[in-house]
Each structure stands twice: as structure tokens, then as C-alpha cells.
Design a protein around this motif. Structure first.
Motif: not given
Length: 174
Positions: A80, A84, A106-107, A109-110, A113-114, A143
Motif C-alpha cells: 500500500m 500510494t 488504487m486497485v 492498494v485496495v 487492504a482487503a 491499512i
């Protein structure tokens, strides 16, 4: 569920690692360490070669650890962070990747996080080593710390371009 997490880890982790390999070598369409260094300079970062090496190594390490499901929240945090930073570079171009926007970082990073929240699943080194499930506070800390570290990295390493480095349009606006 474990099969889905494995596929997600394999794809996202290997893409992140591959992104790092491109920064420091000629593999996977990279332009070698000199090319990675120039890319960071062009994007307004100080540190030159060291910045390219650290970013590339961070991406490779985070990606491989995510792929293996090893220390998953920490790997996700590192992923992340570096993605970022990539997103901040692409932010001015808007969201969509066809305009070189921040959609792809962004994808990643998400997804990271998931994976921090769900854990890597049973088919992972975390599971084999008996270090799952991770406490929720570890995932939440990852996160927060990951993207925050990326933003701080951008803040610390970003340099204001000199007048000679700026575009003619920006110079005319002075």
C-alpha cells in the motif's frame, strides 16, 4: 474461499513484484536501474539511484510476501505504501489508466487492504507457520500506516523542479 484468496494473492502479489523488477532491471520490459532512476527524477523525486533501488526492492519484497501469504498485513502495508506513492505521481492525470491515471495503483492498494483484513487464507505460509488469524488491530494499523507512509515518502522525497526543468507553459505562467 481459500482458492479465491490464493488467486488474488498470486495475481496482485506478482504484479506488484513485477512492477518492482521493472524499476531495477531490464526484465519484464524494464529499463534497468538507470531507467528506474531517471523515471523517479522525471516524476520529481530526489534520491536518484537509491530511491529507485528502495522502491524496487520494496515492491519486489511486498509482492513476493503477498504472493506467499507471509506476514500478510506487513506485506500489504508495504504494498500500500509504494502503490500510494505511484498513485500520487499519477493523481494529476485523473483516475483512468488510459490517461496514465491512478486507477491501477488504487486497485492494488485496495486489494492489499482487503488481503490485510481477510488474511491470506489456509493456502499460505502464514497458515503453515500458525501465525493466522492476525488480530484486527494489526490489519487496521497496516491499512493506516501503509498509505500514510506513502504520502510521507512523497512529501519528503518530492522536489520542486527548477525553472529550467519546468514546461514552457508553466514558465510562461510565472
Amino acid at each position: 474461499m481459500d482458492a479465491g484468496l490464493l488467486v488474488l494473492r498470486l495475481v496482485a502479489g506478482l504484479l506488484i513484484a513485477g512492477h518492482g523488477v521493472q524499476k531495477v532491471s531490464y526484465r519484464l520490459g524494464g529499463h534497468g536501474l538507470a531507467g528506474g532512476t531517471e523515471e523517479f527524477r522525471h516524476d520529481g523525486f530526489r534520491g536518484g539511484r537509491l530511491t529507485a533501488v528502495v522502491a524496487g526492492a520494496s515492491q519486489i519484497g511486498a509482492g513476493l510476501f503477498l504472493t506467499a501469504g507471509l506476514l500478510t498485513p506487513l506485506a500489504a502495508m508495504a504494498a500500500m505504501g509504494v502503490m500510494t506513492v505511484a498513485g500520487t505521481v499519477k493523481w494529476p492525470k485523473g483516475m483512468w489508466v488510459q490517461n496514465d491515471g491512478y486507477e491501477y495503483p488504487m486497485v492494488l492498494v485496495v486489494i492489499s487492504a482487503a488481503l490485510s483484513l481477510t488474511g491470506p487464507g489456509r493456502w499460505s505460509l502464514d497458515h503453515v507457520l500458525g501465525i493466522t488469524p492476525w488480530p484486527v488491530w494489526v490489519a487496521l494499523a497496516a491499512i493506516v500506516i501503509g498509505p500514510t507512509s506513502g504520502l510521507l515518502t512523497r512529501l519528503v522525497l518530492h522536489r520542486v523542479p527548477t525553472t529550467s526543468e519546468r514546461t514552457p507553459h508553466a514558465q510562461a505562467a510565472d
